[in-house]
Design a protein around this motif. Sequence first.
Motif, short mmCIF file in Angstrom:
data_model
loop_
_atom_site.label_atom_id
_atom_site.label_comp_id
_atom_site.label_asym_id
_atom_site.label_seq_id
_atom_site.Cartn_x
_atom_site.Cartn_y
_atom_site.Cartn_z
N ARG A 175 0.86 -1.18 0.00
CA ARG A 175 0.00 0.00 0.00
C ARG A 175 0.90 1.23 0.00
NH1 ARG A 175 -4.59 -1.73 4.52
NH2 ARG A 175 -5.43 -3.51 3.38
N TYR A 180 -3.23 6.44 2.70
CA TYR A 180 -3.23 5.31 3.62
C TYR A 180 -2.13 5.47 4.67
CZ TYR A 180 -2.60 0.57 5.42
OH TYR A 180 -2.47 -0.52 6.25
N LYS A 183 -3.24 7.94 7.23
CA LYS A 183 -4.28 7.37 8.10
C LYS A 183 -3.67 6.49 9.17
CE LYS A 183 -8.34 4.34 7.99
NZ LYS A 183 -9.22 3.51 7.14
#
Length: 322
Positions: A175, A180, A183
Amino acid sequence: MAEYRWKPSQMKRVFVLPKDIVDRHLRLAGSVQLKVLLWVSRNGGEFDVDACAKAVGVCAPDCQDALQYWVAAGVLLPSNDEVTVSTPPPVDEQPKPVPAQPVVRPAAVKPQMTEVVKKQKKCPDFAYLLEAVSARLGRPLANGDAETMLYLYETAGLPAEVILMVVGYAAQTNRFNMRYIEKVALDWADKGIMTMAAAEEHLCLLERCQDAIKKVQTVCGLTRPLSGEFAERTAEKWIYQWKVEDALLLEAYNICVEKTGGFQTKYVDKVLENWRMQEITTPEQLQSGGKNKKKAPSSEENQEYETMVENYIPVYKKKGKR
């Protein structure tokens, strides 16, 4: 393999560093942090922020921040901290671990690129962070990515080494999206994961949770993957903390399916918890209605045991033994 040795004249005045500096921190620590540690070690542990800043070539606040890295990592202790060794209390009096308190972070107001450039020139540690993140993602950082890094580093207050661990975790899970990464990093900040030790412990927990989820899905033959933090933490509890046997887990799953029509994490958890309170750890104990109890020895068994004790000869007294 080439080998090198110290020039003899250089060994007249030396100081030592723990091996842990190289084994654990060489890759994660920034250049300023390593320089400050060398300077502090060279001066016998004394830290004058102005003298250090002049010697290292960075501003005093950055030197202070670099020193705090080694304090947070447990490498250095302030001189007013007394290290004592005491007898631990009994098991039933052991203090319970205090969970990390969530850190209240500021609202998400991203800095501008002009602030990023200014910080990059002023703070070598942040400049190194940008380079390291770019290398781990395998691409140059866009302006928005750099602004996110400065927000995490300065506004959210995450140390550079912790941000790098977040990026490394994201890269391992394929990822590479900065949204992301942001987060996950803010989630760590909210949970108070602000040091390398806390980050390493959290990553180990995440790995155990993933392994436990896979184990539960395999044992129960689930075709639909389990997801969610509650399911992961609960599965980790079953597999790693309670060490539930596969057959017993499958039995709890079958009961859950019979009662609810499918897999329900909370229902299975209650079943296993109830069995645990009854000290049921195997399907055989479940069939017998509880923990198997050993029967009392007969009078013949008692006599045999007493005779064995009377005739026992220690190994060191046997013939041929010294």
